[in-house]
Design an enzyme around this catalytic site. Structure first.
Site, PDB file in Angstrom:
ATOM      1  N   ARG A  53     -63.003  71.643 -40.449  1.00  0.00           N
ATOM      2  CA  ARG A  53     -63.678  71.999 -39.211  1.00  0.00           C
ATOM      3  C   ARG A  53     -64.013  70.766 -38.391  1.00  0.00           C
ATOM      4  NH1 ARG A  53     -68.981  72.482 -38.986  1.00  0.00           N
ATOM      5  NH2 ARG A  53     -69.136  73.100 -41.173  1.00  0.00           N
ATOM      6  N   TYR A 106     -59.052  84.377 -13.732  1.00  0.00           N
ATOM      7  CA  TYR A 106     -58.768  85.175 -14.918  1.00  0.00           C
ATOM      8  C   TYR A 106     -59.971  86.049 -15.268  1.00  0.00           C
ATOM      9  CZ  TYR A 106     -58.230  86.110 -19.926  1.00  0.00           C
ATOM     10  OH  TYR A 106     -58.180  86.707 -21.160  1.00  0.00           O
ATOM     11  N   LYS A 203     -50.414  79.898 -23.445  1.00  0.00           N
ATOM     12  CA  LYS A 203     -49.478  80.238 -22.380  1.00  0.00           C
ATOM     13  C   LYS A 203     -48.323  79.233 -22.312  1.00  0.00           C
ATOM     14  CE  LYS A 203     -52.455  83.560 -21.441  1.00  0.00           C
ATOM     15  NZ  LYS A 203     -53.693  83.208 -22.129  1.00  0.00           N
TER      16      LYS A 203
END
Length: 385
Positions: A53, A106, A203
């Site tokens: 992490r 968005y 994307k």
């Protein structure tokens, strides 16, 4: 490879941040698919790695690569684009701070702000970002952030980044640009004066519709430190395999964006005067109100197009459900062409707000297939008078 800005974009996309395996000579770095790292005695960390992490070599490789492409000092990768946006907002804003937001963004960004951050005390004003006077008028003494999408989603509005950066800085605000639609292959907002770039790396950066991810890029040392702490403390980190896939995708980013852009321009030009289409939203068209600004700050116009159907909502729905090569799906930016109905898909969360998308709008994510096949597919699906 040294992270040298003198190298060209395509060279850095393939080589920046990539440290090849000295043991085997593998030209592709391995995936460090591990949750933890052995210590040489208590606190004796090898290369600073302790727990996945807090740090992982595969994620670090991607973060260095993304920073190089956006000409930033710092790259911080997250499990999704919205996780990246959330970390930035939490790092930069306090209750009572004011954010100026574009009126075409968005839907997930709008939802994140209005469902999570506004209830926590952040104030948001929505404006037409292409109107610099409207942005100036929206500035308050408490304004701390200006949030820009250019090209915007889904109406492909263009914002002059340099002008908005000047307005924001005069107000003492951080200027953020969501560069997802353009990608760093076509537009680099930090070089135009922005302070922060955000991406849904799902994307165009990933480019193959097979991985979720997000990133924040900045050269602000203090802000980067705060974002990294949130990345560590809240834990929405990008996993090693997803980081490796994203690096893999970036290697072809430049050539993919060339093809996305040329295909989209050909489609936009073909359908600009089609009787079934009321309007084509694409900044590569000379008729687009933001064409000149887009031409000045982008190297090409990208692969996203929206169209307004002359037959209204019914025609738009039929069109979106009738294509074959353009697959009806959420998301964008993959090598395959996708079609979407924003009103009930990507922007359902903004219905009933100033950001509501008209029901006759259909969004196209133009892939890299043969453009003649794509045009024929769209022609076949369009309603006939």
């Amino acid at each position: 490879m040294p992270e040298d800005a003198d190298y060209g974009f395509s060279t850095r996309a393939i080589r920046a941040g990539q440290h090849f395996d000295p043991t085997t000579g593998a030209v592709v770095p391995p995936i460090y698919q591990t949750s933890t790292f052995v210590q040489d005695g208590i606190g004796g960390l090898r290369e600073g790695y302790e727990y996945a992490r807090s740090g992982n070599p595969t994620r670090d490789s991607l973060q260095v690569l993304l920073a190089s492409l956006e000409q930033a000092e710092h790259g911080i990768a997250f499990a999704s684009g919205l996780a990246a946006e959330d970390a930035l907002l939490r790092a930069a804003l306090q209750p009572g701070d004011h954010l100026i937001l574009g009126n075409d963004v968005y839907g997930g960004t709008h939802r994140l702000l209005h469902r999570l951050h506004v209830p926590a005390g952040v104030e948001v004003t929505t404006v037409e970002m292409s109107d610099s006077d409207a942005v100036r008028a929206a500035v308050r003494p408490s304004t701390r952030m200006v949030w820009v999408e250019t090209p915007s989603n889904p109406l492909m509005k263009i914002t002059d980044i340099a002008t908005l950066a000047a307005i924001g800085h005069e107000a003492g605000a951080i200027v953020v640009v969501d560069n997802t639609f353009a990608s760093p292959a076509l537009q680099r907002p930090l070089a135009l004066g922005a302070d922060v770039v955000v991406h849904s790396t799902t994307k165009y950066i990933g480019g193959h519709s097979d991985v979720l991810g997000g990133a924040v890029l900045t050269s602000d040392d203090e802000l980067a430190e705060k974002i990294r702490f949130i990345q560590f403390a809240a834990g929405a980190v990008l996993a090693p395999f997803e980081a490796w896939l994203t690096v893999r995708g970036i290697k072809t980013l430049a050539v993919r964006m060339d093809r996305h852009s040329s295909n989209a321009l050909a489609i936009a030009e073909h359908f600009a005067d089609h009787p079934a289409i009321e309007r084509v939203y694409y900044p590569g068209l000379a008729s687009h109100p933001g064409h000149e600004i887009a031409a000045a700050q982008m190297s090409a116009f990208g692969g996203m197009i929206s169209v307004a159907l002359a037959g209204g909502e019914a025609a738009a729905r039929t069109f979106a459900e009738s294509t074959e090569l353009f697959q009806l799906a959420e998301s964008l930016g993959g090598v395959e062409s996708l079609i979407g109905y924003p009103s009930e898909m990507t922007h359902a969360s903004v219905r009933g707000t100033p950001l509501e998308v008209a029901p006759n709008i259909v969004r196209l994510s133009v892939g890299i297939e043969e453009v003649g096949d794509l045009i024929a597919d769209l022609e076949t699906a369009l309603p006939r008078s």
